[in-house]
Design a protein around this motif. Structure first.
Motif, PDB file in Angstrom:
ATOM      1  N   PHE A 141      -8.923  -3.555 -13.201  1.00 44.56           N
ATOM      2  CA  PHE A 141      -8.407  -3.693 -11.840  1.00 44.56           C
ATOM      3  C   PHE A 141      -6.879  -3.692 -11.803  1.00 44.56           C
ATOM      4  N   GLY A 142      -6.259  -4.276 -12.804  1.00 48.81           N
ATOM      5  CA  GLY A 142      -4.796  -4.256 -12.846  1.00 48.81           C
ATOM      6  C   GLY A 142      -4.242  -2.856 -13.011  1.00 48.81           C
ATOM      7  N   ALA A 143      -4.855  -2.074 -13.921  1.00 49.93           N
ATOM      8  CA  ALA A 143      -4.402  -0.695 -14.131  1.00 49.93           C
ATOM      9  C   ALA A 143      -4.669   0.167 -12.896  1.00 49.93           C
ATOM     10  N   ALA A 144      -5.853   0.001 -12.281  1.00 49.69           N
ATOM     11  CA  ALA A 144      -6.188   0.803 -11.105  1.00 49.69           C
ATOM     12  C   ALA A 144      -5.260   0.503  -9.940  1.00 49.69           C
ATOM     13  N   ALA A 145      -4.989  -0.785  -9.701  1.00 50.29           N
ATOM     14  CA  ALA A 145      -4.101  -1.154  -8.600  1.00 50.29           C
ATOM     15  C   ALA A 145      -2.670  -0.691  -8.845  1.00 50.29           C
ATOM     16  N   THR A 146      -2.230  -0.760 -10.094  1.00 51.01           N
ATOM     17  CA  THR A 146      -0.886  -0.293 -10.421  1.00 51.01           C
ATOM     18  C   THR A 146      -0.760   1.213 -10.216  1.00 51.01           C
ATOM     19  N   TYR A 147      -1.798   1.952 -10.595  1.00 51.01           N
ATOM     20  CA  TYR A 147      -1.777   3.397 -10.360  1.00 51.01           C
ATOM     21  C   TYR A 147      -1.770   3.702  -8.866  1.00 51.01           C
ATOM     22  N   ALA A 148      -2.543   2.936  -8.092  1.00 48.80           N
ATOM     23  CA  ALA A 148      -2.581   3.156  -6.649  1.00 48.80           C
ATOM     24  C   ALA A 148      -1.207   2.928  -6.020  1.00 48.80           C
ATOM     25  N   ARG A 149      -0.426   2.013  -6.572  1.00 48.10           N
ATOM     26  CA  ARG A 149       0.908   1.753  -6.036  1.00 48.10           C
ATOM     27  C   ARG A 149       1.839   2.940  -6.208  1.00 48.10           C
ATOM     28  N   SER A 150       1.531   3.821  -7.151  1.00 50.43           N
ATOM     29  CA  SER A 150       2.375   5.003  -7.364  1.00 50.43           C
ATOM     30  C   SER A 150       2.011   6.174  -6.456  1.00 50.43           C
ATOM     31  N   VAL A 151       0.882   6.086  -5.760  1.00 47.71           N
ATOM     32  CA  VAL A 151       0.487   7.129  -4.807  1.00 47.71           C
ATOM     33  C   VAL A 151       1.377   7.006  -3.574  1.00 47.71           C
ATOM     34  N   PRO A 152       2.067   8.084  -3.156  1.00 47.06           N
ATOM     35  CA  PRO A 152       3.060   7.969  -2.076  1.00 47.06           C
ATOM     36  C   PRO A 152       2.519   7.365  -0.781  1.00 47.06           C
ATOM     37  N   ARG A 153       1.336   7.787  -0.347  1.00 43.67           N
ATOM     38  CA  ARG A 153       0.815   7.304   0.928  1.00 43.67           C
ATOM     39  C   ARG A 153       0.475   5.814   0.869  1.00 43.67           C
ATOM     40  N   ILE A 154      -0.038   5.370  -0.285  1.00 40.49           N
ATOM     41  CA  ILE A 154      -0.350   3.949  -0.446  1.00 40.49           C
ATOM     42  C   ILE A 154       0.927   3.145  -0.625  1.00 40.49           C
ATOM     43  N   LYS A 155       1.855   3.673  -1.409  1.00 40.92           N
ATOM     44  CA  LYS A 155       3.102   2.949  -1.661  1.00 40.92           C
ATOM     45  C   LYS A 155       3.880   2.729  -0.371  1.00 40.92           C
ATOM     46  N   LYS A 156       3.811   3.701   0.550  1.00 41.92           N
ATOM     47  CA  LYS A 156       4.591   3.633   1.777  1.00 41.92           C
ATOM     48  C   LYS A 156       4.173   2.471   2.669  1.00 41.92           C
ATOM     49  N   LYS A 157       2.865   2.204   2.761  1.00 43.98           N
ATOM     50  CA  LYS A 157       2.384   1.189   3.700  1.00 43.98           C
ATOM     51  C   LYS A 157       1.719  -0.007   3.039  1.00 43.98           C
ATOM     52  N   TYR A 158       1.181   0.176   1.833  1.00 40.62           N
ATOM     53  CA  TYR A 158       0.348  -0.887   1.248  1.00 40.62           C
ATOM     54  C   TYR A 158       0.823  -1.316  -0.139  1.00 40.62           C
ATOM     55  N   ASP A 159       2.072  -1.044  -0.483  1.00 43.25           N
ATOM     56  CA  ASP A 159       2.567  -1.402  -1.815  1.00 43.25           C
ATOM     57  C   ASP A 159       2.548  -2.916  -2.014  1.00 43.25           C
ATOM     58  N   TYR A 160       2.999  -3.643  -1.002  1.00 45.86           N
ATOM     59  CA  TYR A 160       3.019  -5.106  -1.129  1.00 45.86           C
ATOM     60  C   TYR A 160       1.612  -5.665  -1.235  1.00 45.86           C
ATOM     61  N   GLY A 161       0.658  -5.097  -0.483  1.00 44.40           N
ATOM     62  CA  GLY A 161      -0.723  -5.559  -0.566  1.00 44.40           C
ATOM     63  C   GLY A 161      -1.324  -5.324  -1.932  1.00 44.40           C
ATOM     64  N   ALA A 162      -0.997  -4.162  -2.556  1.00 43.23           N
ATOM     65  CA  ALA A 162      -1.510  -3.880  -3.895  1.00 43.23           C
ATOM     66  C   ALA A 162      -0.937  -4.866  -4.916  1.00 43.23           C
ATOM     67  N   MET A 163       0.337  -5.210  -4.759  1.00 43.58           N
ATOM     68  CA  MET A 163       0.943  -6.172  -5.671  1.00 43.58           C
ATOM     69  C   MET A 163       0.289  -7.548  -5.526  1.00 43.58           C
ATOM     70  N   ILE A 164       0.044  -7.978  -4.277  1.00 45.30           N
ATOM     71  CA  ILE A 164      -0.613  -9.267  -4.049  1.00 45.30           C
ATOM     72  C   ILE A 164      -2.045  -9.240  -4.589  1.00 45.30           C
ATOM     73  N   PHE A 165      -2.713  -8.089  -4.475  1.00 46.07           N
ATOM     74  CA  PHE A 165      -4.067  -7.972  -5.031  1.00 46.07           C
ATOM     75  C   PHE A 165      -4.060  -8.237  -6.544  1.00 46.07           C
ATOM     76  N   ILE A 166      -3.107  -7.610  -7.242  1.00 42.37           N
ATOM     77  CA  ILE A 166      -3.022  -7.816  -8.694  1.00 42.37           C
ATOM     78  C   ILE A 166      -2.766  -9.289  -9.003  1.00 42.37           C
ATOM     79  N   LEU A 167      -1.820  -9.899  -8.295  1.00 41.38           N
ATOM     80  CA  LEU A 167      -1.476 -11.297  -8.547  1.00 41.38           C
ATOM     81  C   LEU A 167      -2.667 -12.222  -8.276  1.00 41.38           C
TER      82      LEU A 167
END
Length: 427
Positions: A141-167
């Motif tokens: 899950f950590g690797a998948a969420a980190t990869y998702a953060r590098s996707v431009p569309r996800i990074k633009k709106k949901y980067d903070y949510g992905a980081m909180i998910f990992i934490l």
């Protein structure tokens, strides 16, 4: 030569009156803009003071979870998650606060839910398999969420949510390795986060809110006036016989550069505006992407103005007589450009249709035809030097580029009026 540009002040001279009236009219047109530019800084400072007070109030309210015994008995040490939430998600703009709050909530729920499932599964397996399952889950899950953060569309709106998910996932699943009440921990932390988020939303959206949508709307609309002011400044500088380049470059050109470097701010404001609820004159699903397209065209026009500045700053310039010979048609074209820019800016600012098809576009097309006629070889035969010919042609070519870009900009503003349902202008 210098006498040709000196405007005598006379009591009743016919030659001085038109110039004087023209300058007074220009001063009257620019005075509201100058007042607006001077007032923006003071207004912005007031908004920052209000924002600081709102953050202080939110911190006091959330600290009551610690200070009041009945509340502390309910949440205990988990009250620190509420305080952390206020500190982390409270932003200057209401849309930014809402964006970070929802991202934090979604990330917490998903991370906590999946963490609970992984922890319960590991406890069911037990023994040596317990840490293996948890380690595998953390890696996947950590690797998948980190990869998702590098996707431009996800990074633009949901980067903070992905980081909180990992934490959250890691905290829940690892704490489940040592503690048995995984669901209780997740529920308590989520409840305190919701408390902090609620306090932030209340103070940010309901108490003197700073809307990113208002900021973006005013910013885009004011860029039209900035560019019109820049063009006027450059034309005045180019056709002066005695050119003080250093002093002239300090005013209009700096304003143009501010437009050129506004891409990151516009995109950030548009992203926050999309999260904001229906308020004032901006409804749901408002076409903020169209604002970004208009902003991009304005930056292209600003780049052309910068090129015109470089052309004027070049050491190889036509003689003063040659510049004066093209002054009248070039000033006519520049007048059409600045008038159109101000009409478009007023249309966006007041959210009204400017009837571009019936009024603006025909004027721009006639201006473009005038420039093409002027740049024909027969019109430049009087240039005795090839360098002067090239300098004049470059200057006129850049004006033509401005007209063509302005035509595209006019169409985009008209399309914005249709999508945003601007009111019809009564001509």
């Amino acid at each position: 030569m210098s006498s040709s540009v000196v405007i005598p002040i006379q009591d009743g001279g016919e030659g001085a009156a038109p110039k004087t009236v023209e300058k007074e009219s220009l001063a009257k047109n620019l005075s509201p803009v100058a007042c607006l530019l001077r007032g923006m800084k003071g207004e912005h400072d007031v908004r920052r003071v209000v924002h600081s007070i709102k953050v202080g109030v939110a911190l006091v309210l959330v600290s009551l979870l610690y200070l009041l015994d009945p509340l502390y008995n309910q949440v205990g040490e988990n009250a620190m998650w509420a305080i952390m939430t206020v500190v982390v998600i409270f932003e200057f703009y209401a849309g930014a606060t809402l964006s970070k709050g929802l991202n934090r909530g979604i990330g917490t729920i998903l991370g906590g839910g999946l963490g609970c499932i992984a922890a319960v599964l590991a406890q069911e397996i037990g023994g040596v398999g317990n840490p293996i399952v948890i380690g595998t889950a953390v890696f996947i899950f950590g690797a998948a969420a980190t990869y998702a953060r590098s996707v431009p569309r996800i990074k633009k709106k949901y980067d903070y949510g992905a980081m909180i998910f990992i934490l959250t996932f890691n905290l829940v699943v690892v704490s489940g390795l040592r503690a048995g009440e995984v669901m209780g921990i997740a529920r308590q932390r989520l409840s305190t986060i919701v408390m902090g988020f609620s306090i932030c939303i209340f103070t940010s959206l309901l108490v003197l809110p700073n809307w990113a949508s208002d900021e973006l709307h005013i910013s885009i609309a004011s860029k039209f006036e900035h560019l019109a002011f820049s063009i006027e400044g450059l034309l005045d500088k180019y056709f002066e016989v005695v050119v003080d380049k250093e002093s002239k470059a300090d005013g209009s050109f700096k304003v143009c550069k501010s437009v050129l470097h506004s891409k990151a701010k516009d995109e950030s404001l548009a992203n926050f505006a999309k999260w904001e609820p229906w308020h004032g004159k901006f409804g749901l699903s408002y076409p903020w992407d169209k604002y970004l397209q208009i902003g991009e065209l304005l930056r292209e026009l600003a780049a052309t103005i910068v090129s015109l500045e470089v052309c004027i700053q070049s050491s190889r310039q036509p003689t003063a007589d040659l510049r004066q010979s093209i002054k009248e048609p070039c000033e006519s074209v520049a007048s059409s450009i600045t008038w159109t820019l101000r009409e478009l800016g007023e249309s966006v600012m007041k959210m009204r249709r400017c009837q571009s098809q019936a009024l603006l576009l025909p004027k721009l097309k006639s201006t473009r035809l005038e420039l093409r006629h002027f740049t024909s070889p027969s019109k430049l035969e009087h240039a005795c030097d090839s360098g002067e010919d090239l300098a004049v042609s470059t200057f006129v070519f850049l004006l033509t580029e401005m007209v063509e870009k302005l035509e595209g900009l006019t169409k985009e503003v008209e399309e914005l009026g249709k999508l945003a349902e601007f009111k019809t202008n009564d001509l």
